[in-house]
Motif scaffolding. Sequence first.
Motif, PDB file in Angstrom:
ATOM      1  N   LEU A 184       0.824  -1.210   0.000  1.00 46.07           N
ATOM      2  CA  LEU A 184       0.000   0.000   0.000  1.00 46.07           C
ATOM      3  C   LEU A 184       0.859   1.261   0.000  1.00 46.07           C
ATOM      4  O   LEU A 184       0.478   2.283  -0.578  1.00 46.07           O
ATOM      5  N   GLU A 185       2.028   1.191   0.643  1.00 46.24           N
ATOM      6  CA  GLU A 185       2.923   2.348   0.683  1.00 46.24           C
ATOM      7  C   GLU A 185       3.587   2.608  -0.662  1.00 46.24           C
ATOM      8  O   GLU A 185       3.853   3.755  -1.020  1.00 46.24           O
ATOM      9  N   HIS A 186       3.847   1.540  -1.412  1.00 51.34           N
ATOM     10  CA  HIS A 186       4.621   1.669  -2.652  1.00 51.34           C
ATOM     11  C   HIS A 186       3.771   2.318  -3.742  1.00 51.34           C
ATOM     12  O   HIS A 186       2.652   1.898  -4.015  1.00 51.34           O
ATOM     13  N   ARG A 187       4.340   3.345  -4.387  1.00 53.86           N
ATOM     14  CA  ARG A 187       3.616   4.080  -5.420  1.00 53.86           C
ATOM     15  C   ARG A 187       4.039   3.702  -6.829  1.00 53.86           C
ATOM     16  O   ARG A 187       3.365   4.068  -7.786  1.00 53.86           O
ATOM     17  N   GLY A 188       5.145   3.016  -6.971  1.00 58.24           N
ATOM     18  CA  GLY A 188       5.635   2.662  -8.294  1.00 58.24           C
ATOM     19  C   GLY A 188       5.096   1.326  -8.768  1.00 58.24           C
ATOM     20  O   GLY A 188       4.213   0.718  -8.148  1.00 58.24           O
ATOM     21  N   PRO A 189       5.646   0.823  -9.874  1.00 65.29           N
ATOM     22  CA  PRO A 189       5.212  -0.466 -10.422  1.00 65.29           C
ATOM     23  C   PRO A 189       5.488  -1.617  -9.461  1.00 65.29           C
ATOM     24  O   PRO A 189       6.479  -1.604  -8.718  1.00 65.29           O
ATOM     25  N   PHE A 190       4.650  -2.623  -9.500  1.00 67.05           N
ATOM     26  CA  PHE A 190       4.784  -3.801  -8.638  1.00 67.05           C
ATOM     27  C   PHE A 190       6.120  -4.496  -8.877  1.00 67.05           C
ATOM     28  O   PHE A 190       6.860  -4.809  -7.932  1.00 67.05           O
TER      29      PHE A 190
END
Length: 260
Positions: free
Chosen positions: A180-186
């Motif tokens: 949820l924190e990560h804003r970039g690509p998986f």
Amino acid sequence: MSPPAAPVHPVTPLNELARAEAAPSFSPLYRQIKGLILKGLQAGEWKAGETIPSEMDLAARFGVSQGTVRKAVDELAADNLLVRKQGKGTFVATHAEQQQQYRFLRLTPDGDAAASLGRQLLDCKRQRAPAFIAKLMQLRAGDPVIEIRRLLHSGGQPVVLDDIWLPGALFKGLTAERLLEHRGPFYGLLETEFGVPMIRAQEKIRAVAAEEDAAALLQVAPGSPLLSVERLAFTYGDKPVELRRGLYNTTHHFYRNDLN
């Protein structure tokens, strides 16, 4: 009495490296260099997004011509493992870059306009690998895996329902909170924080009818036609590190694949 000479670290000649490989059959010189560069990538000598040494430096390192190195690098670029950038150098491919992040996702809106997809995490949990998951991922039944379920949205509408499995041993610390924190690509998260780049993938595609659970999440009627895409993604050494089963609503999208 003169001081002792500084130790010398000679460059390992290519013929010694080649003998170490103990190749059972002849391989062109540039292919041998390609293999050596690939070993450096696999060992993490150059990480995703980083620049690799110049062709001149690699030629000196391996004791071959720049033309031989150039041909090896060309093939690695064609394999999407390296990326040439005019005036900047050659970089290790990364899914974190805009032009690379949808390389494995071929869903395209009608009208062929590029559009980013929003993500909605539905679940992330650790569990023991069922036998069918373990077999596909070359694990043992009962090995820990991380199971992720998410929706991808386009224009505010859900278009993809993904179920994803990852080997638990490779992705310790991957939690719902981190996703949820990560804003970039998986895939960018997996390669930068866990050192596991996705190099290639195999897909199986078929048409299916939406079951009630999937239909509710994708906001379609039960029985509606969906595209089922099962993807097995591999890292260096052809090691499977992700199994993904996606259901695609293609009412306003199509699946695009460029064939060479």
